[in-house]
Enzyme design. Structure first.
Site, PDB file in Angstrom:
ATOM      1  N   HIS A  89      -0.122  81.844  61.268  1.00  0.00           N
ATOM      2  CA  HIS A  89       0.110  80.405  61.430  1.00  0.00           C
ATOM      3  C   HIS A  89       0.871  79.820  60.250  1.00  0.00           C
ATOM      4  O   HIS A  89       1.056  80.461  59.214  1.00  0.00           O
ATOM      5  CB  HIS A  89      -1.228  79.675  61.610  1.00  0.00           C
ATOM      6  N   CYS A 134      -6.766  84.758  57.759  1.00  0.00           N
ATOM      7  CA  CYS A 134      -5.565  84.648  58.582  1.00  0.00           C
ATOM      8  C   CYS A 134      -4.301  84.858  57.743  1.00  0.00           C
ATOM      9  O   CYS A 134      -4.341  84.887  56.519  1.00  0.00           O
ATOM     10  CB  CYS A 134      -5.526  83.290  59.270  1.00  0.00           C
TER      11      CYS A 134
END
Length: 209
Positions: free
Chosen positions: A163, A179
């Site tokens: 992301h 992440c």
């Protein structure tokens, strides 16, 4: 969220990455993007280390074009292209003990995604995350940034994502909740290349032994 050592070894790429300029003006890659739902300002090129800038490079690998390879120790992400080439991006990765490893695939994609902390994130840092248990709408203050690609395995969401970020200073470091973070300009570029179903391989330090 484990994967067998044997499976990880077979999933590793045999690669040699090198820096080769594309001949394009690197500042153009980080120019203002006024047409976004939440417009992005130009990123001053001198604030991005050359090795972290989006660059097309020579990249020999056993993975087929369309594969995303995250080299966690090097803080680099490669989108495999045709003819021994790849697009290389600098990324931020998970802190020790929080990192994803092995193979997955892109189960879904979202532009300016909403964000909801996982139960583990709320348990680890309730003072920080509990207030967002109901979700945070997408936008410039959202920690998922401009785009998100959700990693799935066996039909199930792994809760790991590739992301964007509203903390560009974290690129090149290990400080996320597991992440893979990218600069918003870079995640928009990768998002335009990646398709739902594309394979993602995440390499950790243990895989280099």
């Amino acid at each position: 969220m484990s994967i067998s050592r044997r499976g990880l070894i077979f999933g590793l790429p045999l690669f040699l990455a090198g820096c080769s300029a594309t001949g394009m003006n690197p500042q153009a890659d980080y120019a203002a993007v006024p047409d976004e739902k939440f417009p992005l300002k130009q990123v001053p090129i001198d604030r991005i280390k050359p090795e972290l800038r989006r660059t097309e490079v020579a990249y020999e690998t056993s993975h087929k074009p369309g594969t995303v390879v995250v080299d966690t120790p090097a803080r680099r992400l490669y989108y495999v292209m045709e003819n021994g080439r790849a697009m290389r991006y600098g990324v931020g990765v998970g802190r020790a003990g929080l990192a994803f490893a092995g193979s997955a695939y892109v189960g879904r994609k979202a532009e300016w995604p909403s964000w909801t902390p996982t139960a583990n994130m709320i348990r680890r840092e309730p003072h920080k995350n509990l207030k967002y248990a109901g979700g945070m709408p997408g936008g410039p203050n959202n920690p998922l940034g401009a785009r998100a690609m959700y990693l799935y395995r066996g039909g199930n969401d792994t809760h790991f994502r590739i992301h964007g970020t509203n903390q560009p200073q974290s690129i090149g470091h290990a400080m996320s909740s597991g992440c893979v973070r990218m600069m918003n300009h870079d995640v928009i570029d990768l998002y335009s290349r990646v398709k739902v179903g594309d394979r993602v391989v995440v390499i950790q330090e243990t895989a280099r032994v």
